[in-house]
Write an enzyme that holds these catalytic residues in place. Structure first.
Site, PDB file in Angstrom:
ATOM      1  N   ASP A   1       0.822  -1.201   0.000  1.00 55.34           N
ATOM      2  CA  ASP A   1       0.000   0.000   0.000  1.00 55.34           C
ATOM      3  C   ASP A   1       0.864   1.262   0.000  1.00 55.34           C
ATOM      4  O   ASP A   1       1.945   1.289   0.595  1.00 55.34           O
ATOM      5  CB  ASP A   1      -0.905  -0.011   1.236  1.00 55.34           C
ATOM      6  CG  ASP A   1      -1.851   1.166   1.284  1.00 55.34           C
ATOM      7  OD1 ASP A   1      -2.715   1.261   0.402  1.00 55.34           O
ATOM      8  OD2 ASP A   1      -1.725   1.999   2.199  1.00 55.34           O
TER       9      ASP A   1
ATOM     10  N   GLU B   1       1.107  -0.721  -5.186  1.00 57.10           N
ATOM     11  CA  GLU B   1       0.050   0.275  -5.383  1.00 57.10           C
ATOM     12  C   GLU B   1       0.778   1.618  -5.500  1.00 57.10           C
ATOM     13  O   GLU B   1       0.973   2.319  -4.527  1.00 57.10           O
ATOM     14  CB  GLU B   1      -0.939   0.263  -4.219  1.00 57.10           C
ATOM     15  CG  GLU B   1      -2.181   1.111  -4.478  1.00 57.10           C
ATOM     16  CD  GLU B   1      -2.247   2.373  -3.636  1.00 57.10           C
ATOM     17  OE1 GLU B   1      -2.847   3.363  -4.107  1.00 57.10           O
ATOM     18  OE2 GLU B   1      -1.698   2.385  -2.522  1.00 57.10           O
TER      19      GLU B   1
END
Length: 638
Positions: free
Chosen positions: A319, A372
């Site tokens: 993330d 990401e």
């Protein structure tokens, strides 16, 4: 006696352990730090070890000693910052924390950064646990994973938040399904639909439900919301037995300031940068890991390997990668510190990623690491030897943005924005991409996927069907968030379950069945996945029919035996006389359309012969009548 113990210690952590950890290369440090059942001086008990280099004194406290900091003092192992203690007679299931006396004399009560289990929120203690003894039944899956190359295999991901996928009608533990219960129900759904993987939000322990698991306080502890660590092992094991891979969201970018967590762990910045211009995210109110410290890098890399090797997870989706790569991410002038070259790249984070991805690849277990990363940072999926970051895949955020902007438009205006759907095909080989329609796109007043679509109710569902078909045909692996495959109307809310009754309503069931057919088509035809990053695997038939908002293209397999022609109509206007150029002479067998879905062999799918009529720059073409929002996918040889 105390001085003697300080010199010698228990022996559970050796000089080699300390050397490797202090140099960032003890990849199984979670077997040493944390709480572990041990036998010491012929007594069974629990061994505790924690890294706290600035602490003045530490005691292990818990429900076994009345939370008394003086009852079980820890000893510091020289020149390592590691403290240890052995508590005889203590077993698994005990609540504990570390009572840390700082250099200024302040007493802090901290959860164990390496704890394998944590107390059910809102309580914050760690829980002693033993991860040994679980009998895995996924040997064949793990052997297959080790040999497989995900680049040329099918990867269609179902992104799931376990706490809100489904809920049980009960008050106990907020109605959550346990890991064991979820394994059975979720695997049935995923298997039926045809996804290859599930990706789970927020499995590492976190205090606040509304963070969705992205503000972690227990990096080594599967959240107790759904059960124990061994029950999570069962979840992964069962998924593998059903032929389903498991990916976890992983958060090495930042951590929250909760008093029991990593923030100022021993009274000073320990896991975070000491300069707040590097060590805090102003927008998020969180702390940033200090990637210049070997021990912090070791904590994170060992944690990644822990999930991959101890829990057999098949991949980690990392993330907020951009927030790690850029020193000025989310910061105004004067709120960040340039690197030694005067630029905004975080050189330490870059080296961390190269180290992380190199180690995971070198271990040879076949696990994926997915970035990401929301910017145009170069070489995210290139080899570190070529100055790349080494990720297996990268989320294609640019494609997602363009796709949604196009799909939201009234069909009349799509002809003026045709390029939004074609632009992604100019760079699809630049990285190893996953096309994503994730949870981030259906929260914070962005509307659910079905509500983004224009038109009346039936038009909305028709838009999604043709849009998902374009996504399936576009090079790149795939990801859909839960609820998007049956037309969830409400924005996602982590507090409530999906509206599953919609999947049984006529329009919702039709969409769900159609997505199921798309996913099974995807797995059936290698042309849709084995050349995702190869210019030879994709070819436009007509990328320029903006006036009619129709796209036609071909996906080629490696052996050229079963290639697929896509013709997609993005308007509610019927095109009875539409004609599409084709690559070669032959028969074109309809395998999928918007009304029938996937044609099975027994359905006698229509075969359309090519005609020697030049069209779209091709010598041959076929008649391809299209209904409003019509979809036609043809199989052909070559």
């Amino acid at each position: 006696m105390a001085e003697e113990k300080k010199e010698i210690g228990t022996g559970f952590i050796t000089e080699v352990d300390r050397y490797l950890f202090n140099n960032g290369k003890h990849y199984e440090i979670y077997e040493k730090l944390g709480a572990h059942p041990r036998t010491y001086n012929k007594e069974e008990g629990m061994y505790f070890a924690v890294w706290a280099p600035h602490a003045k004194q530490i005691g292990v406290v818990g429900d076994f000693n009345g939370w008394n900091p003086d009852e079980n003092p820890m000893t510091c192992l020289a020149d390592s910052g590691i403290w240890e203690a052995f508590v005889p007679g203590l077993s698994t299931g005990a609540l504990y924390k570390y009572a840390i006396t700082t250099e200024s004399g302040k007493l802090l009560f901290k959860a164990d950064p390496y704890a394998f289990e944590a107390e059910y929120r809102p309580q914050t203690a760690s829980v002693t646990a033993d991860l040994s003894g679980y009998e895995w039944n996924d040997t064949s899956w793990m052997a297959k994973r080790k040999k497989a190359d995900p680049m040329d295999g099918p990867v269609s991901i179902y992104e799931v938040h376990l706490g809100s996928w489904r809920k049980k009608n009960r008050d106990e533990k907020d109605g959550y399904y346990t890991y064991v219960e979820a394994a059975h129900e979720l695997s049935d759904y995923v298997e039926q639909m045809g996804y290859t993987h599930v990706e789970l939000l927020g499995i590492a322990e976190h205090p606040y439900d509304g963070s969705w698991g992205y503000q972690v306080t227990g990096y080594f502890a599967p959240t107790s919301r759904y059960g124990t660590a061994k029950e999570f092992m069962y979840f992964v094991d069962y998924m593998h037995q059903k032929g389903i891979g498991v990916i976890l969201d992983w958060v090495p970018a930042h951590f929250p300031k909760d008093a029991h967590g990593l923030s100022d762990f021993d009274g000073k910045p320990c896991y975070e940068y000491s300069d707040p211009r590097k060590g805090e995210h102003p927008d998020w109110g969180t702390k940033v890991f200090d990637y210049s410290k070997y021990e912090v890098d070791n904590f994170l890399i060992a944690n990644a390997l822990y999930w991959v090797e101890k829990f057999h997870v098949d991949g980690l989706r990392v993330d907020a990668v951009a927030s790690m790569l850029y020193l000025d991410y989310g910061r105004s002038d004067g709120e960040w510190v340039p690197n030694k070259h005067g630029r905004n790249e975080n050189l330490e984070a870059i080296e961390f990623f190269k180290h992380l991805n190199s180690i995971i690849k070198d271990r040879g277990n076949g696990a994926m690491v997915i970035a990401e990363e929301s910017t145009a940072w170069p070489k995210v999926t290139d080899d570190p030897k070529n100055d790349g970051l080494g990720f297996t895949f990268k989320w294609n955020m640019g494609w997602m943005h363009d796709f949604l902007e196009y799909m939201k438009l009234d069909p009349y205006f799509r002809k003026y924005n045709h390029h939004k759907m074609t632009f992604g095909l100019t760079y699809f080989t630049s990285e190893k991409y996953i096309l994503v329609l994730s949870h981030d796109e259906v929260v914070h007043l962005k509307c659910s996927m079905i509500e983004k679509m224009p038109g009346l109710l039936e038009d909305k569902f028709s838009n999604l069907k043709v849009g998902y078909t374009f996504m399936l045909g576009h090079p790149g692996k795939k990801l859909l968030f839960m609820g998007q495959d049956f037309g969830q109307f409400h924005e996602w809310d982590e507090k409530t379950a999906l509206d599953w009754y919609l999947a049984d309503e006529p329009l919702g069931k039709d969409l769900k069945d159609y997505v199921r057919d798309l996913l099974h088509l995807y797995k059936e035809y290698p042309a849709l996945y084995e050349r995702d990053y190869d210019w030879e695997g994709f070819s436009w038939i007509n990328a320029n029919d903006s006036e009619q908002s129709i796209f036609s293209f071909v996906r080629y397999s490696k052996d050229k035996k079963d290639s697929l022609l896509f013709v997609l109509n993005f308007t509610p206007v019927e095109r009875k006389n539409y004609r599409a150029g084709v690559p070669k002479k032959g028969s074109y067998h309809l395998v999928l359309n918007e009304s029938h879905g996937l044609y099975q062999p027994e359905d006698k799918a229509p075969a359309v012969p090519s005609e020697e009529k030049e069209w779209d720059g091709k010598n041959y073409s076929i008649a391809c009548p299209l209904k409003p929002y019509g979809v036609a996918v043809y199989r052909f040889k070559g």
